[in-house]
Write a protein that holds these residues in place. Structure first.
Motif, PDB file in Angstrom:
ATOM      1  N   THR A 137       0.861  -1.242  -0.045  1.00 39.62           N
ATOM      2  CA  THR A 137       0.176   0.028  -0.002  1.00 39.62           C
ATOM      3  C   THR A 137       0.846   1.172  -0.134  1.00 39.62           C
ATOM      4  OG1 THR A 137      -0.144   0.222   2.397  1.00 39.62           O
ATOM      5  CG2 THR A 137      -1.613  -1.181   1.301  1.00 39.62           C
ATOM      6  N   ASP A 138       0.271   2.255  -0.423  1.00 40.47           N
ATOM      7  CA  ASP A 138       0.967   3.714  -0.493  1.00 40.47           C
ATOM      8  C   ASP A 138      -0.038   4.668  -0.049  1.00 40.47           C
ATOM      9  OD1 ASP A 138       2.206   6.023  -0.955  1.00 40.47           O
ATOM     10  OD2 ASP A 138       2.712   5.457  -2.949  1.00 40.47           O
ATOM     11  N   GLY A 139       0.342   5.327   1.297  1.00 37.86           N
ATOM     12  CA  GLY A 139      -0.724   6.399   1.959  1.00 37.86           C
ATOM     13  C   GLY A 139      -1.914   5.741   2.377  1.00 37.86           C
ATOM     14  N   LEU A 140      -1.748   4.417   3.021  1.00 35.26           N
ATOM     15  CA  LEU A 140      -2.992   3.969   3.802  1.00 35.26           C
ATOM     16  C   LEU A 140      -3.168   4.780   5.106  1.00 35.26           C
ATOM     17  CD1 LEU A 140      -5.135   1.822   4.333  1.00 35.26           C
ATOM     18  CD2 LEU A 140      -3.117   0.680   5.484  1.00 35.26           C
ATOM     19  N   THR A 141      -4.194   5.363   5.450  1.00 38.05           N
ATOM     20  CA  THR A 141      -4.476   5.979   6.620  1.00 38.05           C
ATOM     21  C   THR A 141      -5.458   5.308   7.375  1.00 38.05           C
ATOM     22  OG1 THR A 141      -4.186   8.224   5.173  1.00 38.05           O
ATOM     23  CG2 THR A 141      -5.697   8.222   7.530  1.00 38.05           C
ATOM     24  N   VAL A 142      -5.305   4.975   8.592  1.00 39.54           N
ATOM     25  CA  VAL A 142      -6.014   4.370   9.534  1.00 39.54           C
ATOM     26  C   VAL A 142      -6.162   5.012  10.857  1.00 39.54           C
ATOM     27  CG1 VAL A 142      -6.204   2.231  10.797  1.00 39.54           C
ATOM     28  CG2 VAL A 142      -4.900   2.145   8.661  1.00 39.54           C
ATOM     29  N   HIS A 143      -7.527   5.600  10.978  1.00 36.75           N
ATOM     30  CA  HIS A 143      -7.923   6.641  11.931  1.00 36.75           C
ATOM     31  C   HIS A 143      -9.183   6.372  12.668  1.00 36.75           C
ATOM     32  CE1 HIS A 143      -8.025  10.742  13.689  1.00 36.75           C
ATOM     33  NE2 HIS A 143      -9.242  10.662  13.069  1.00 36.75           N
ATOM     34  N   ARG A 144      -8.775   6.460  14.001  1.00 35.55           N
ATOM     35  CA  ARG A 144     -10.040   6.059  15.059  1.00 35.55           C
ATOM     36  C   ARG A 144     -10.564   4.455  14.711  1.00 35.55           C
ATOM     37  NH1 ARG A 144     -10.823   9.916  18.189  1.00 35.55           N
ATOM     38  NH2 ARG A 144     -10.525  12.180  17.516  1.00 35.55           N
ATOM     39  N   VAL A 145      -9.750   3.385  14.512  1.00 32.79           N
ATOM     40  CA  VAL A 145      -9.980   2.071  14.377  1.00 32.79           C
ATOM     41  C   VAL A 145      -9.779   1.546  15.697  1.00 32.79           C
ATOM     42  CG1 VAL A 145      -9.473  -0.079  13.112  1.00 32.79           C
ATOM     43  CG2 VAL A 145      -9.819   2.016  11.984  1.00 32.79           C
ATOM     44  N   THR A 146     -10.617   0.702  16.064  1.00 34.61           N
ATOM     45  CA  THR A 146     -10.370  -0.253  17.427  1.00 34.61           C
ATOM     46  C   THR A 146     -10.112  -1.686  16.988  1.00 34.61           C
ATOM     47  OG1 THR A 146     -11.662   1.346  18.912  1.00 34.61           O
ATOM     48  CG2 THR A 146     -11.442  -0.880  19.440  1.00 34.61           C
ATOM     49  N   ALA A 147      -9.066  -1.988  17.369  1.00 33.38           N
ATOM     50  CA  ALA A 147      -8.863  -3.576  17.008  1.00 33.38           C
ATOM     51  C   ALA A 147      -8.732  -4.276  18.205  1.00 33.38           C
ATOM     52  CB  ALA A 147      -7.457  -3.525  15.998  1.00 33.38           C
ATOM     53  N   GLU A 148      -9.533  -5.009  18.691  1.00 28.34           N
ATOM     54  CA  GLU A 148      -9.617  -5.763  19.866  1.00 28.34           C
ATOM     55  C   GLU A 148      -9.546  -7.510  19.760  1.00 28.34           C
ATOM     56  OE1 GLU A 148     -12.254  -3.520  21.841  1.00 28.34           O
ATOM     57  OE2 GLU A 148     -14.105  -4.601  21.143  1.00 28.34           O
ATOM     58  N   GLU A 158       2.841  -4.420   6.104  1.00 31.08           N
ATOM     59  CA  GLU A 158       3.981  -4.666   5.426  1.00 31.08           C
ATOM     60  C   GLU A 158       4.006  -4.042   4.097  1.00 31.08           C
ATOM     61  OE1 GLU A 158       4.898  -8.798   4.419  1.00 31.08           O
ATOM     62  OE2 GLU A 158       3.263  -9.216   2.780  1.00 31.08           O
ATOM     63  N   ARG A 159       5.550  -4.043   3.650  1.00 30.88           N
ATOM     64  CA  ARG A 159       5.748  -3.594   2.223  1.00 30.88           C
ATOM     65  C   ARG A 159       4.880  -2.485   1.689  1.00 30.88           C
ATOM     66  NH1 ARG A 159       5.072  -9.813   1.049  1.00 30.88           N
ATOM     67  NH2 ARG A 159       7.068 -10.653   0.533  1.00 30.88           N
ATOM     68  N   SER A 160       5.219  -1.665   2.619  1.00 30.48           N
ATOM     69  CA  SER A 160       3.931  -0.228   2.337  1.00 30.48           C
ATOM     70  C   SER A 160       4.753   0.802   2.756  1.00 30.48           C
ATOM     71  CB  SER A 160       3.003  -0.350   3.045  1.00 30.48           C
ATOM     72  OG  SER A 160       2.269  -1.682   2.709  1.00 30.48           O
ATOM     73  N   VAL A 161       4.304   1.896   2.228  1.00 32.84           N
ATOM     74  CA  VAL A 161       5.319   3.342   2.406  1.00 32.84           C
ATOM     75  C   VAL A 161       4.042   4.218   2.875  1.00 32.84           C
ATOM     76  CG1 VAL A 161       6.942   2.910   1.045  1.00 32.84           C
ATOM     77  CG2 VAL A 161       5.067   3.767  -0.064  1.00 32.84           C
ATOM     78  N   ARG A 162       4.479   5.398   3.446  1.00 31.44           N
ATOM     79  CA  ARG A 162       3.844   6.683   3.818  1.00 31.44           C
ATOM     80  C   ARG A 162       2.300   6.300   4.443  1.00 31.44           C
ATOM     81  NH1 ARG A 162       6.187   8.392  -1.038  1.00 31.44           N
ATOM     82  NH2 ARG A 162       5.344   6.758  -2.249  1.00 31.44           N
TER      83      ARG A 162
END
Length: 357
Positions: A137-148, A158-162
């Motif tokens: 991925t390039d420029g993935l944004t993850v915001h206010r995610v709950t992972a439980e 992995e294998r990703s930037v920005r």
């Protein structure tokens, strides 16, 4: 104007209008679309119908499925006001994400990475492997995610930037709450993450709060980690280029005293704040690291330890941190083969060796 001239102008206008109408394709869209999904409906069907720039908006409620995203510039968001929860559901014939045990998968390729995907205001709970799994991925944004309560990693890439990971909560996941790496399926030199940022996240009750593995050019800042076995792991090895050239700053790391058994790569974990293994040129500054207590070889407030393939730390700078009431030491340089690592202007009580405070 004569009647003949008026007639000519009317006919010309009609021809032009007809031509303009014919030029527009039948499926032309003047704006990005919002695909709305209710509980009981398929998120994947909406994602499959979306085009770059579209949004898939989920209403509050619980969704029993896994979701695979391969289109760029897509936003997948929950309501933001009431919980939008994604939990495991039945695997379908084309659901490779579900078959792998993941909640959401964002999947590109080396030649065609998925760009500009945003995930926000979601809860990913109870998946056998990862809440979120992203690769290429390039420029993935993850915001206010709950992972439980996911079996391995809460949020992983992995294998990703920005990438930008901000204001998420990762709680009670089997391994790292938040995991970023060069690659997970082979040994390889560190990858330039091109400015990935991990900021303002809350990491509670995981085996490790944040793991950064074999990466360079990355910032971990203003996160809170508590109740984990270890809070922050920066991991490198003997590969080239080496892991490091990153900043760990202004994090609040306290009471990470959960006990986790040893693994084939690591001893048992308890009471570890920030641990650097096999890294170089990393700045650790202005963190508050308190009350992390244990007797593991990796226990302590800020710890330098050679990697488990024997690669030493080099030229890391630990300065201007508040490191108090950690055990077996506030600052610990247990990497006897490391070169050029410096400790200065830290507020602390006990160090290994003495004299680092």
């Amino acid at each position: 104007m004569t009647r003949r001239q008026i007639t000519h102008l009317v006919c010309t206008a009609a021809v032009v209008a007809s031509g303009l109408g014919a030029a527009a394709p039948a499926d032309h869209r003047t704006a990005h679309q919002v695909h709305r999904v209710q509980p009981g409906e398929s998120i994947q069907r909406a994602v499959n119908a979306a085009r770059p720039g579209d949004t898939v908006a989920l209403s509050p409620g619980t969704y029993h499925e896994s979701v695979r995203i391969t289109v760029s510039d897509l936003t997948l968001r929950g309501s933001g006001t009431r919980p939008t929860v994604i939990v495991p559901g039945p695997a379908t014939a084309d659901s490779t994400c579900a078959t792998a045990g993941n909640g959401i998968c964002v999947i590109g390729t080396r030649s065609s990475p998925v760009k500009g995907v945003t995930l926000r205001s979601l809860t990913l709970r109870g998946f056998a492997k990862n809440g979120l799994w992203a690769t290429w991925t390039d420029g993935l944004t993850v915001h206010r995610v709950t992972a439980e309560k996911n079996g391995q990693w809460g949020i992983a890439q992995e294998r990703s930037v920005r990438g930008v990971f901000s204001r998420n909560t990762a709680e009670r996941n089997g391994d790292a709450g938040l995991f970023v790496a060069n690659t997970v399926d082979r040994e390889d030199g560190a990858q330039d993450s091109k400015g990935t940022v991990i900021s303002h996240n809350r990491l509670v009750g995981n085996r490790i709060g944040v793991t950064v593995r074999r990466l360079r050019n990355l910032t971990v800042e203003r996160n809170e980690a508590t109740g984990n076995c270890a809070a922050v792991f920066v991991v490198g090895d003997e590969g080239q280029p080496r892991a490091g050239a990153m900043t760990v700053r202004r994090n609040h790391i306290h009471a990470n005293n959960k006990l986790c058994p040893k693994t084939p790569r690591l001893p048992f974990l308890q009471g570890s704040g920030i641990v650097l293994t096999g890294t170089e040129k990393t700045l650790v500054t202005k963190n508050r690291v308190e009350d992390n207590v244990g007797t593991s070889p990796l226990s302590g407030g800020i710890v330098l330890f050679k990697s488990f393939v024997g690669a030493p730390n080099a030229s890391n700078e630990i300065r201007d941190n508040v490191v108090l009431r950690n055990s077996t030491a506030d600052l610990a340089n247990r990497d006897t083969g490391g070169q050029g690592n410096t400790f200065r202007d830290n507020k602390c009580g006990v160090s290994e060796p003495a004299g680092l405070c």
